[in-house]
Design a protein around this motif. Structure first.
Motif, PDB file in Angstrom:
ATOM      1  N   ALA A   1       0.846  -1.210   0.000  1.00  0.00           N
ATOM      2  CA  ALA A   1       0.000   0.000   0.000  1.00  0.00           C
ATOM      3  C   ALA A   1       0.876   1.253   0.000  1.00  0.00           C
ATOM      4  CB  ALA A   1      -0.925  -0.015   1.221  1.00  0.00           C
TER       5      ALA A   1
ATOM      6  N   LYS B   1       4.194   1.427  -0.935  1.00  0.00           N
ATOM      7  CA  LYS B   1       5.128   1.589  -2.059  1.00  0.00           C
ATOM      8  C   LYS B   1       4.414   1.815  -3.390  1.00  0.00           C
ATOM      9  CE  LYS B   1       6.265  -3.235  -3.268  1.00  0.00           C
ATOM     10  NZ  LYS B   1       7.235  -4.294  -3.177  1.00  0.00           N
TER      11      LYS B   1
ATOM     12  N   ASP C   1      -5.156   2.084   0.164  1.00  0.00           N
ATOM     13  CA  ASP C   1      -4.267   3.196  -0.222  1.00  0.00           C
ATOM     14  C   ASP C   1      -4.927   3.987  -1.341  1.00  0.00           C
ATOM     15  OD1 ASP C   1      -3.341   2.222  -2.997  1.00  0.00           O
ATOM     16  OD2 ASP C   1      -2.910   0.482  -1.718  1.00  0.00           O
TER      17      ASP C   1
ATOM     18  N   ILE D   1      -1.645   3.585  -7.198  1.00  0.00           N
ATOM     19  CA  ILE D   1      -1.776   3.422  -8.657  1.00  0.00           C
ATOM     20  C   ILE D   1      -2.899   2.451  -9.040  1.00  0.00           C
ATOM     21  CG2 ILE D   1       0.677   3.962  -9.107  1.00  0.00           C
ATOM     22  CD1 ILE D   1       1.168   0.925  -9.356  1.00  0.00           C
ATOM     23  N   GLY D   2      -3.338   1.651  -8.106  1.00  0.00           N
ATOM     24  CA  GLY D   2      -4.405   0.688  -8.393  1.00  0.00           C
ATOM     25  C   GLY D   2      -3.899  -0.493  -9.210  1.00  0.00           C
ATOM     26  N   ILE D   3      -4.783  -1.471  -9.399  1.00  0.00           N
ATOM     27  CA  ILE D   3      -4.378  -2.684 -10.138  1.00  0.00           C
ATOM     28  C   ILE D   3      -5.294  -2.817 -11.361  1.00  0.00           C
ATOM     29  CG2 ILE D   3      -4.006  -5.186  -9.966  1.00  0.00           C
ATOM     30  CD1 ILE D   3      -4.132  -4.730  -6.829  1.00  0.00           C
TER      31      ILE D   3
ATOM     32  N   ILE E   1      -2.692 -11.483  -9.312  1.00  0.00           N
ATOM     33  CA  ILE E   1      -1.641 -10.909  -8.454  1.00  0.00           C
ATOM     34  C   ILE E   1      -1.223 -11.843  -7.309  1.00  0.00           C
ATOM     35  CG2 ILE E   1      -1.998  -8.442  -8.895  1.00  0.00           C
ATOM     36  CD1 ILE E   1      -3.776  -8.406  -6.370  1.00  0.00           C
TER      37      ILE E   1
ATOM     38  N   ARG F   1       3.605  -9.782 -11.488  1.00  0.00           N
ATOM     39  CA  ARG F   1       3.610  -8.348 -11.186  1.00  0.00           C
ATOM     40  C   ARG F   1       2.828  -7.645 -12.290  1.00  0.00           C
ATOM     41  NH1 ARG F   1       8.614  -5.375  -9.808  1.00  0.00           N
ATOM     42  NH2 ARG F   1       7.322  -4.588  -8.114  1.00  0.00           N
ATOM     43  N   ALA F   2       1.954  -6.716 -11.900  1.00  0.00           N
ATOM     44  CA  ALA F   2       1.177  -5.988 -12.915  1.00  0.00           C
ATOM     45  C   ALA F   2       2.099  -4.988 -13.630  1.00  0.00           C
ATOM     46  CB  ALA F   2       0.012  -5.269 -12.239  1.00  0.00           C
TER      47      ALA F   2
ATOM     48  N   PHE G   1       9.569  -8.346  -6.008  1.00  0.00           N
ATOM     49  CA  PHE G   1       9.820  -9.655  -6.615  1.00  0.00           C
ATOM     50  C   PHE G   1       8.518 -10.338  -7.063  1.00  0.00           C
ATOM     51  CE2 PHE G   1      13.362  -9.125  -3.599  1.00  0.00           C
ATOM     52  CZ  PHE G   1      14.428  -9.203  -4.484  1.00  0.00           C
ATOM     53  N   GLY G   2       7.388  -9.768  -6.682  1.00  0.00           N
ATOM     54  CA  GLY G   2       6.111 -10.379  -7.070  1.00  0.00           C
ATOM     55  C   GLY G   2       5.766 -11.625  -6.273  1.00  0.00           C
ATOM     56  N   ILE G   3       6.363 -11.736  -5.092  1.00  0.00           N
ATOM     57  CA  ILE G   3       6.125 -12.987  -4.335  1.00  0.00           C
ATOM     58  C   ILE G   3       5.330 -12.739  -3.048  1.00  0.00           C
ATOM     59  CG2 ILE G   3       8.259 -12.955  -2.965  1.00  0.00           C
ATOM     60  CD1 ILE G   3       8.527 -15.913  -3.599  1.00  0.00           C
TER      61      ILE G   3
ATOM     62  N   LEU H   1       2.426 -11.240  -2.274  1.00  0.00           N
ATOM     63  CA  LEU H   1       0.992 -11.543  -2.185  1.00  0.00           C
ATOM     64  C   LEU H   1       0.717 -13.051  -2.211  1.00  0.00           C
ATOM     65  CD1 LEU H   1      -0.911  -8.833  -4.253  1.00  0.00           C
ATOM     66  CD2 LEU H   1      -0.703  -9.080  -1.786  1.00  0.00           C
ATOM     67  N   SER H   2       1.591 -13.820  -2.898  1.00  0.00           N
ATOM     68  CA  SER H   2       1.352 -15.268  -2.903  1.00  0.00           C
ATOM     69  C   SER H   2       1.553 -15.828  -1.495  1.00  0.00           C
ATOM     70  CB  SER H   2       2.244 -15.984  -3.915  1.00  0.00           C
ATOM     71  OG  SER H   2       3.587 -15.884  -3.532  1.00  0.00           O
TER      72      SER H   2
ATOM     73  N   SER I   1      -6.332   0.883  -3.949  1.00  0.00           N
ATOM     74  CA  SER I   1      -6.693  -0.531  -3.765  1.00  0.00           C
ATOM     75  C   SER I   1      -7.065  -0.773  -2.307  1.00  0.00           C
ATOM     76  CB  SER I   1      -5.508  -1.439  -4.090  1.00  0.00           C
ATOM     77  OG  SER I   1      -4.914  -1.064  -5.299  1.00  0.00           O
TER      78      SER I   1
ATOM     79  N   PHE J   1      -7.452  -4.069   0.330  1.00  0.00           N
ATOM     80  CA  PHE J   1      -7.345  -5.499   0.627  1.00  0.00           C
ATOM     81  C   PHE J   1      -8.078  -5.743   1.943  1.00  0.00           C
ATOM     82  CE2 PHE J   1      -4.259  -7.198  -2.419  1.00  0.00           C
ATOM     83  CZ  PHE J   1      -3.801  -6.018  -3.002  1.00  0.00           C
TER      84      PHE J   1
HETATM   85  P1  ADP Z   1       5.750  -7.098  -5.273  1.00  0.00           P
HETATM   86  O1  ADP Z   1       5.083  -6.101  -4.411  1.00  0.00           O
HETATM   87  O2  ADP Z   1       7.060  -7.526  -4.780  1.00  0.00           O
HETATM   88  O3  ADP Z   1       5.713  -6.798  -6.707  1.00  0.00           O
HETATM   89  P2  ADP Z   1       3.463  -8.702  -4.504  1.00  0.00           P
HETATM   90  O4  ADP Z   1       3.208 -10.168  -4.654  1.00  0.00           O
HETATM   91  O5  ADP Z   1       3.369  -8.127  -3.166  1.00  0.00           O
HETATM   92  O6  ADP Z   1       4.885  -8.451  -5.171  1.00  0.00           O
HETATM   93  O7  ADP Z   1       2.434  -8.001  -5.432  1.00  0.00           O
HETATM   94  C1  ADP Z   1       2.189  -8.486  -6.738  1.00  0.00           C
HETATM   95  C2  ADP Z   1       1.702  -7.396  -7.636  1.00  0.00           C
HETATM   96  O8  ADP Z   1       0.417  -6.951  -7.250  1.00  0.00           O
HETATM   97  C3  ADP Z   1       2.536  -6.162  -7.566  1.00  0.00           C
HETATM   98  O9  ADP Z   1       3.671  -6.246  -8.412  1.00  0.00           O
HETATM   99  C4  ADP Z   1       1.566  -5.109  -8.047  1.00  0.00           C
HETATM  100  O10 ADP Z   1       1.475  -5.107  -9.464  1.00  0.00           O
HETATM  101  C5  ADP Z   1       0.238  -5.589  -7.503  1.00  0.00           C
HETATM  102  N1  ADP Z   1      -0.097  -4.876  -6.245  1.00  0.00           N
HETATM  103  C6  ADP Z   1      -0.079  -5.425  -5.018  1.00  0.00           C
HETATM  104  N2  ADP Z   1      -0.494  -4.527  -4.085  1.00  0.00           N
HETATM  105  C7  ADP Z   1      -0.779  -3.412  -4.734  1.00  0.00           C
HETATM  106  C8  ADP Z   1      -1.296  -2.140  -4.335  1.00  0.00           C
HETATM  107  N3  ADP Z   1      -1.555  -1.847  -3.078  1.00  0.00           N
HETATM  108  N4  ADP Z   1      -1.485  -1.224  -5.317  1.00  0.00           N
HETATM  109  C9  ADP Z   1      -1.245  -1.523  -6.595  1.00  0.00           C
HETATM  110  N5  ADP Z   1      -0.777  -2.715  -7.048  1.00  0.00           N
HETATM  111  C10 ADP Z   1      -0.536  -3.628  -6.125  1.00  0.00           C
END
Ligand code: ADP
Length: 455
Positions: free
Chosen positions: A363, A365, A389, A392-394, A402, A408-409, A418-420, A422-423, A446, A448
């Protein structure tokens, strides 16, 4: 012993026992019936002859002839002997048969009135006849030729039919157990050919909906799960090594540049800080991968901590702000909890800490103002945490992906990661039997939402 043979044996033993028991009962009942019936005939014979003798006053040759004519050949090897009250013989049928009589026998008949016994192969009755002023002791003996022949035939028939039915049972048992077991053997053969190299092969199902078909279906479903977790692991290792290679390459090239010539102290400090940042990111990646691997292995044993969720979030907030002092986290209660248990859940603190850390850090970063808002609320059974937050949104098409490892979006690629995270978060929430819901609007922010059952 193979199940097939065991089934046949069991089936044959059961049927053979039933057939033998019924044959035995039939034989015994018939033998008993024959016995009763034959003694009854001997008794009738004794009575008829004694009555005939009693009806006349004097016994003469003519009478004896009439009696013999009336009675001869009625029974096989028949013999009738009648004595008067002084145990003197008054009538003996004219044939060669003999009944051995003694004084004891007379006494026995007189006391018991009626006796039955067997002499050699003949059945004998002794009777005390006391009618129409007569007082006779009558002995009748005969051999039940037809009854015994019938009994013998019955024995022969029962033995042969029992034997035939046992043989038929063994044949039928072998045939049906083979038919029942064949599909299992078929599945067994197919299963034995499936290895890690052809893990996408499946066992053939017939669609018959019986237990064996269900077994094949379940086995295929199990293979589906193994295959997908195998693929995830494979891609996880590929992605992880790729993700580790990139920062390592960056570190190497930074070191090469730094060592290529003598530099000012400030330049070294800048390079070391950048190296420190990369090293910390790699450490985080390795740590989170370890947590994930551990959670896969020991699901039940790791969920034993009693956790005050609001306190855990505040501690995460402290840790995050010490690492990134320019982040802000706005934490508050939607309603104050009535008691401690409303804010408490049972689970694994390390996993939950890493889940909250990932969500709050994301949220911060992924938003320009680097601010995360955290709200916590509880009702009778559920504890709800919102982390949101104005970032930038998803993109809508990415929301469903995600939570995949290393996904990573596109709109967030300029932000380090690293995109890891949330998993791991999703895995942690699933292990706690909680739910995670994402709502997001591009360039607006976004949210959560995590929902758990509290104590
Ligand atoms: P990382 O943050 O290291 O990229 P995460 O697994 O935490 O990996 O998140 C995966 C992806 O989900 C992110 O790369 C981003 O594209 C999207 N994402 C997650 N949280 C947010 C958020 N709060 N706002 C926007 N995009 C998000």
């Amino acid at each position: 012993m193979k199940i097939r043979y065991r089934l046949t044996l069991l089936f044959s033993i059961i049927v053979a026992s039933i057939v033998l028991i019924f044959s035995f009962i039939t034989y015994v009942l018939y033998a008993d019936y024959r016995n009763d019936e034959f003694y009854k005939r001997l008794k009738d014979k004794a009575q008829t002859t004694a009555r005939l003798l009693a009806d006349v006053k004097e016994v003469d040759k003519d009478l004896l002839r009439i009696i013999d004519q009336n009675t001869i050949n009625e029974l096989y090897k028949e013999k009738v002997i009648i004595y008067d009250k002084n145990n003197d013989l008054i009538y003996s049928s004219i044939d060669d048969e003999v009944i051995s009589i003694n004084a004891k026998l007379f006494d026995k008949v007189r006391t018991k009135k009626y006796i039955e016994y067997i002499e050699k192969e003949n059945e004998v009755i002794g009777m005390h006849y006391l009618e129409n002023g007569a007082d006779y002791i009558v002995f009748v003996s005969a051999f039940d030729k037809y009854g015994k022949k019938k009994l013998e035939n019955l024995m022969y028939f029962l033995t042969v039919s029992s034997l035939i039915s046992v043989l038929i049972t063994i044949g039928a048992g072998a045939f049906f157990s083979k038919r029942a077991i064949d599909p299992i053997i078929e599945i067994n053969n197919q299963v034995s050919t499936i290895t890690i190299d052809n893990i996408s092969s499946r066992v053939k199902t017939e669609g018959s909906k019986d237990e064996i078909d269900q077994l094949a279906k379940n086995f295929n479903q199990m293979l589906d799960r193994i295959e997908s977790s195998f693929k995830i692991q494979k891609s996880f290792i590929n992605n992880a090594s790729h993700e580790l290679r990139t920062p390592l390459a960056v570190i190497n090239s930074q070191l090469d540049v730094a060592l290529s010539q003598k530099r000012e102290k400030e330049e070294y400090v800048t390079i070391l800080k950048s190296l420190q940042e990369d090293a910390r990111k790699m450490t985080n990646l390795v740590n989170t991968m370890l947590v994930l691997a551990k959670s896969e292995e020991q699901q039940s044993s790791i969920l034993k901590d009693v956790i005050r969720v609001d306190e855990l979030i505040l501690s995460v907030q402290d840790e995050l702000l010490s690492l990134y002092p320019h982040y802000t986290v706005d934490f508050s209660y939607i309603s104050m909890p009535d008691n401690d248990s409303d804010m408490t859940i049972e689970g694994n603190e390390l996993l939950l800490r890493s889940a909250f850390m990932n969500l709050i850090e994301n949220a911060c970063k992924f938003s320009r103002n680097h601010q995360a808002k955290v709200r916590i609320n509880s009702d009778d059974t559920l504890l709800t945490i919102l982390i949101y937050d104005n970032g930038i949104g998803i993109p809508e098409e990415d929301i469903s992906r995600i939570f995949d490892p290393f996904y990573r979006a596109d709109n967030g690629r300029q932000v380090k990661g690293f995109g890891i995270g949330l998993s791991i978060t999703k895995r942690a929430v699933d292990l706690h039997k909680g739910r995670i819901i994402v709502k997001s609007q591009l360039n607006a922010g976004s949210t959560f939402t995590l929902i758990f059952k509290h104590l």
